[in-house]
Structures are given as structure tokens and as C-alpha cells.
Design an enzyme around this catalytic site. Structure first.
Site, PDB file in Angstrom:
ATOM      1  N   TYR A  99       0.837  -1.207   0.000  1.00 13.60           N
ATOM      2  CA  TYR A  99       0.000   0.000   0.000  1.00 13.60           C
ATOM      3  C   TYR A  99       0.874   1.259   0.000  1.00 13.60           C
ATOM      4  CZ  TYR A  99      -4.443   2.403   0.636  1.00 13.60           C
ATOM      5  OH  TYR A  99      -5.562   3.188   0.440  1.00 13.60           O
ATOM      6  N   LYS A 130      -3.085   8.365   2.762  1.00 11.12           N
ATOM      7  CA  LYS A 130      -4.296   8.192   3.587  1.00 11.12           C
ATOM      8  C   LYS A 130      -4.079   8.741   5.001  1.00 11.12           C
ATOM      9  CE  LYS A 130      -7.076   6.295   0.562  1.00 11.12           C
ATOM     10  NZ  LYS A 130      -7.938   7.206  -0.202  1.00 11.12           N
TER      11      LYS A 130
HETATM   12  P1  NAP Z   1     -12.531   3.611  -8.241  1.00 10.85           P
HETATM   13  O1  NAP Z   1     -13.866   3.092  -8.561  1.00 10.85           O
HETATM   14  O2  NAP Z   1     -11.443   3.347  -9.235  1.00 10.85           O
HETATM   15  O3  NAP Z   1     -12.638   5.158  -7.901  1.00 10.85           O
HETATM   16  C1  NAP Z   1     -11.509   6.011  -7.861  1.00 10.85           C
HETATM   17  C2  NAP Z   1     -11.933   7.282  -8.512  1.00 10.85           C
HETATM   18  O4  NAP Z   1     -10.913   8.283  -8.422  1.00 10.85           O
HETATM   19  C3  NAP Z   1     -12.217   7.072  -9.992  1.00 10.85           C
HETATM   20  O5  NAP Z   1     -13.496   7.547 -10.286  1.00 10.85           O
HETATM   21  C4  NAP Z   1     -11.132   7.898 -10.651  1.00 10.85           C
HETATM   22  O6  NAP Z   1     -11.527   8.415 -11.898  1.00 10.85           O
HETATM   23  C5  NAP Z   1     -10.980   9.006  -9.634  1.00 10.85           C
HETATM   24  N1  NAP Z   1      -9.809   9.827  -9.919  1.00 10.85           N
HETATM   25  C6  NAP Z   1      -8.509   9.460 -10.000  1.00 10.85           C
HETATM   26  N2  NAP Z   1      -7.753  10.514 -10.344  1.00 10.85           N
HETATM   27  C7  NAP Z   1      -8.595  11.577 -10.464  1.00 10.85           C
HETATM   28  C8  NAP Z   1      -8.440  12.944 -10.789  1.00 10.85           C
HETATM   29  N3  NAP Z   1      -7.244  13.490 -11.096  1.00 10.85           N
HETATM   30  N4  NAP Z   1      -9.531  13.748 -10.816  1.00 10.85           N
HETATM   31  C9  NAP Z   1     -10.748  13.253 -10.542  1.00 10.85           C
HETATM   32  N5  NAP Z   1     -10.979  11.961 -10.248  1.00 10.85           N
HETATM   33  C10 NAP Z   1      -9.907  11.134 -10.203  1.00 10.85           C
HETATM   34  O7  NAP Z   1     -11.996   2.994  -6.859  1.00 10.85           O
HETATM   35  P2  NAP Z   1     -12.581   2.996  -5.371  1.00 10.85           P
HETATM   36  O8  NAP Z   1     -11.954   1.825  -4.732  1.00 10.85           O
HETATM   37  O9  NAP Z   1     -14.050   3.154  -5.374  1.00 10.85           O
HETATM   38  O10 NAP Z   1     -11.882   4.276  -4.750  1.00 10.85           O
HETATM   39  C11 NAP Z   1     -12.577   5.347  -4.164  1.00 10.85           C
HETATM   40  C12 NAP Z   1     -11.899   5.793  -2.884  1.00 10.85           C
HETATM   41  O11 NAP Z   1     -12.017   4.754  -1.913  1.00 10.85           O
HETATM   42  C13 NAP Z   1     -10.409   6.076  -3.015  1.00 10.85           C
HETATM   43  O12 NAP Z   1     -10.073   7.187  -2.195  1.00 10.85           O
HETATM   44  C14 NAP Z   1      -9.797   4.814  -2.443  1.00 10.85           C
HETATM   45  O13 NAP Z   1      -8.468   5.024  -1.967  1.00 10.85           O
HETATM   46  C15 NAP Z   1     -10.761   4.549  -1.323  1.00 10.85           C
HETATM   47  N6  NAP Z   1     -10.730   3.188  -0.748  1.00 10.85           N
HETATM   48  C16 NAP Z   1     -10.797   2.101  -1.545  1.00 10.85           C
HETATM   49  C17 NAP Z   1     -10.763   0.842  -0.990  1.00 10.85           C
HETATM   50  C18 NAP Z   1     -10.821  -0.396  -1.850  1.00 10.85           C
HETATM   51  O14 NAP Z   1     -10.405  -1.455  -1.383  1.00 10.85           O
HETATM   52  N7  NAP Z   1     -11.330  -0.332  -3.055  1.00 10.85           N
HETATM   53  C19 NAP Z   1     -10.677   0.690   0.399  1.00 10.85           C
HETATM   54  C20 NAP Z   1     -10.612   1.826   1.192  1.00 10.85           C
HETATM   55  C21 NAP Z   1     -10.638   3.080   0.609  1.00 10.85           C
HETATM   56  P3  NAP Z   1     -11.237   7.537 -13.245  1.00 10.85           P
HETATM   57  O15 NAP Z   1     -11.635   6.133 -12.986  1.00 10.85           O
HETATM   58  O16 NAP Z   1     -12.065   8.213 -14.232  1.00 10.85           O
HETATM   59  O17 NAP Z   1      -9.763   7.607 -13.444  1.00 10.85           O
END
Ligand code: NAP
Length: 275
Positions: free
Chosen positions: A155, A162
Site C-alpha cells: 500500500y 491516507k
Molecule cells: P474507483 O472506482 O477506481 O474510484 C476512484 C476514482 O478516483 C475514480 O473515479 C477515478 O476516476 C478518480 N480519480 C482518479 N484521479 C482523479 C483525478 N485526477 N480527478 C478526478 N478523479 C480522479 O476505486 P474505489 O476503490 O471506489 O476508490 C474510491 C476511494 O475509496 C479512493 O479514495 C480509495 O483510496 C478509497 N478506498 C478504496 C478501498 C478499496 O479497497 N477499493 C478501500 C478503502 C478506501 P477515473 O476512474 O475516471 O480515473
């Protein structure tokens, strides 16, 4: 319908597997009206059906958070089309691939800056720029992960981001409390999404979490969505600056539990596999 009459903006829906989509769905089911954003034209057509699915009120705006002018334009669009809003969901993170595996100390300054800019500073900038359109009873939510508190293999750079995001949540909460704006984070357990697929050995993380969390399973975007909706609603009116774990309880474990059957025989090996 605890979100009836509430309007908000959701940043970070990539597809229907996104955590932000789970939150948007939960808000819609409780009567909220929403706008969503897309990163660039490549993603606009992918998100159009999702905006549709999220209700006739769902609007679709461009916003690459690395471009300050797009955040300013987002505020103008919201003001024109929606007036005041009551909630913001910041579900955005990015780190260059070099920051998500290998030796941590090899990280370049450029990768560090990019990850901190998109995953942390964007929350501050969005809140500052959108503040004029936020109602005086509004709620901001961001998404974190346990790797910002404890070491998680691979990570790496995102863990440091984070940690900064969680403290940013607390400082913003104090700063904006006097304006009636609450700021909270959810620390979600691992979920298979597009962003997660960039993390080295992510499928092992999923197995490990499910094996060792008290609930013995991983969380879903629906579960994170419902908890997110609570933090955006007036049900959580007395809550701000919190990092709320939605991780099947994984974070409470100081050591992997070893399960025993009724005869006192060990049933789970140290690696989480049945014994
Ligand atoms: P996700 O569906 O891939 O969402 C991530 C989003 O961030 C995407 O919509 C992406 O847009 C957007 N993004 C990246 N760069 C950007 C930029 N410059 N401007 C605007 N948008 C941008 O993945 P997710 O897992 O749901 O992630 C959402 C949040 O949850 C993140 O903060 C992640 O760290 C957090 N999180 C995830 C997990 C997990 O296991 N999945 C666990 C805990 C926390 P594009 O796809 O269009 O690039």
C-alpha cells in the site's frame, strides 16, 4: 427517506463497482438529488448511463481534480444548476504505479507529489472552492483505508497519503464546524474496484481481510454506501472529524484470531486457510 430534500455532488464514480456509486445509490434510495463528475471526455460516455440511473436530477460535470480551473468551473455549474448543496462525496485517490509495490524508499518525489495532490490536497481545494455553495447544514465525506494507520504490504505511498487525508479530515472538521459544515471519513475494508486493482497482491489483501475480520467476510459497496449515507444525513448531525471504520471489524484485531471448534481443536491455520 432521510435524504429527502438534500442535494449533493459525488466525485469518484468510475463505474458501478466504485465505492462512490454505492454511496450515491444509498443516497438516491433515501431521496437525495445528486450531480456526479467525470475525469475527462474518455469517461463521459461511460458515466452518462450511470447519471441517468441515479435519477432524473443527476447531472454530469467534468472535474479532473489536478486542474484547479475545473474545480472552479464545477462550483459555477453547481451554483447555476443546483443552487446550494448539502453534501460532497470525495472518493478519489491516485498514486503512480511505482508507489504501490516494491521498496517504499525508492519512491520518486514526482510520484509522491502526484499522490498527495490528487488523493489529499484535492479534498481541501474542493471544500474551499465549493464552500460558497454549501448550505450551513452540510456534510463532506472522504474515503480512507487502514493502510494510513498501520503498515499494509504494497500500500506504500497510498498509506502515507491516507494518513495525511485522515488528518486533513480532522483539521477541516475543526475549521469548518463554525460554518455548519461537517467533515468525516470512512475507512473502508478492501473492495475489488478499478483503483484497487493497481495495488500489488490485492487479491491476497481481500483473502486476508475476510479470514481475519471478526465478521469473517469482506464489505460491499452497499454496506459502505449505507454508512456513507448516514454520515451525509442529519442522522449524524453530531458527528464530525471522525474516521469511521466499515471493514467488517478488521481494524480491531491486534493479532489474527485462531479459531477453535467446540472440542477445542484449532480450525483456522495462521494463514487463514481452513486447517
Ligand atoms: P474507483 O472506482 O477506481 O474510484 C476512484 C476514482 O478516483 C475514480 O473515479 C477515478 O476516476 C478518480 N480519480 C482518479 N484521479 C482523479 C483525478 N485526477 N480527478 C478526478 N478523479 C480522479 O476505486 P474505489 O476503490 O471506489 O476508490 C474510491 C476511494 O475509496 C479512493 O479514495 C480509495 O483510496 C478509497 N478506498 C478504496 C478501498 C478499496 O479497497 N477499493 C478501500 C478503502 C478506501 P477515473 O476512474 O475516471 O480515473
Amino acid at each position: 427517506m432521510v435524504m429527502k430534500g438534500k442535494k449533493g455532488i459525488i466525485l469518484g464514480i468510475a463505474n458501478k463497482k466504485s465505492i462512490a456509486y454505492g454511496i450515491a445509490k444509498a443516497c438516491q434510495e433515501q431521496g437525495a438529488q445528486m450531480a456526479i463528475t467525470f475525469l475527462n471526455e474518455r469517461f463521459e460516455h461511460k458515466l452518462a448511463p450511470i447519471a441517468e440511473d441515479l435519477g432524473c436530477g443527476a447531472k454530469l460535470y467534468p472535474c479532473d481534480v489536478s486542474k484547479p480551473e475545473e474545480i472552479k468551473a464545477l462550483k459555477d455549474s453547481i451554483e447555476k444548476d443546483m443552487g446550494q448543496i448539502d453534501f460532497i462525496v470525495h472518493s478519489i485517490a491516485f498514486a503512480p504505479k511505482e508507489g504501490l509495490s516494491g521498496r517504499f524508499y525508492d519512491i520518486s518525489k514526482n510520484a509522491f507529489d502526484v499522490a498527495m495532490d490528487i488523493s489529499v490536497y484535492s479534498l481541501i481545494e474542493i471544500v474551499r472552492e465549493l464552500k460558497p455553495v454549501l448550505s450551513d447544514n452540510s456534510s463532506v465525506l472522504t474515503l480512507s483505508y487502514y493502510g494510513g494507520v498501520k503498515y499494509i504490504p504494497n500500500y506504500n505511498l497510498m498509506g502515507v497519503a491516507k494518513a495525511a487525508l485522515e488528518m486533513t479530515t480532522k483539521y477541516l472538521a475543526e475549521d469548518l464546524g463554525r460554518d455548519g459544515i461537517r467533515v468525516n471519513a470512512i475507512s473502508a475494508g478492501p473492495i475489488k474496484t478499478l483503483a484497487a486493482s493497481g495495488i500489488g497482491e490485492f487479491s491476497f489483501m481481500l483473502k486476508w481481510n475476510a479470514a481475519h475480520a471478526p465478521l469473517k467476510k469482506n464489505v460491499s459497496i452497499e454496506q459502505v454506501g449505507n454508512s456513507g449515507m448516514y454520515l451525509l444525513s442529519d442522522l449524524s448531525a453530531g458527528v464530525t472529524g471522525e474516521v469511521h471504520y466499515v471493514d467488517a471489524g478488521f481494524n480491531i484485531m491486534g493479532m489474527p484470531a485462531v479459531a477453535f471448534n467446540e472440542e477445542g481443536k484449532q480450525t483456522i491455520a495462521w494463514n487463514g486457510e481452513p486447517k
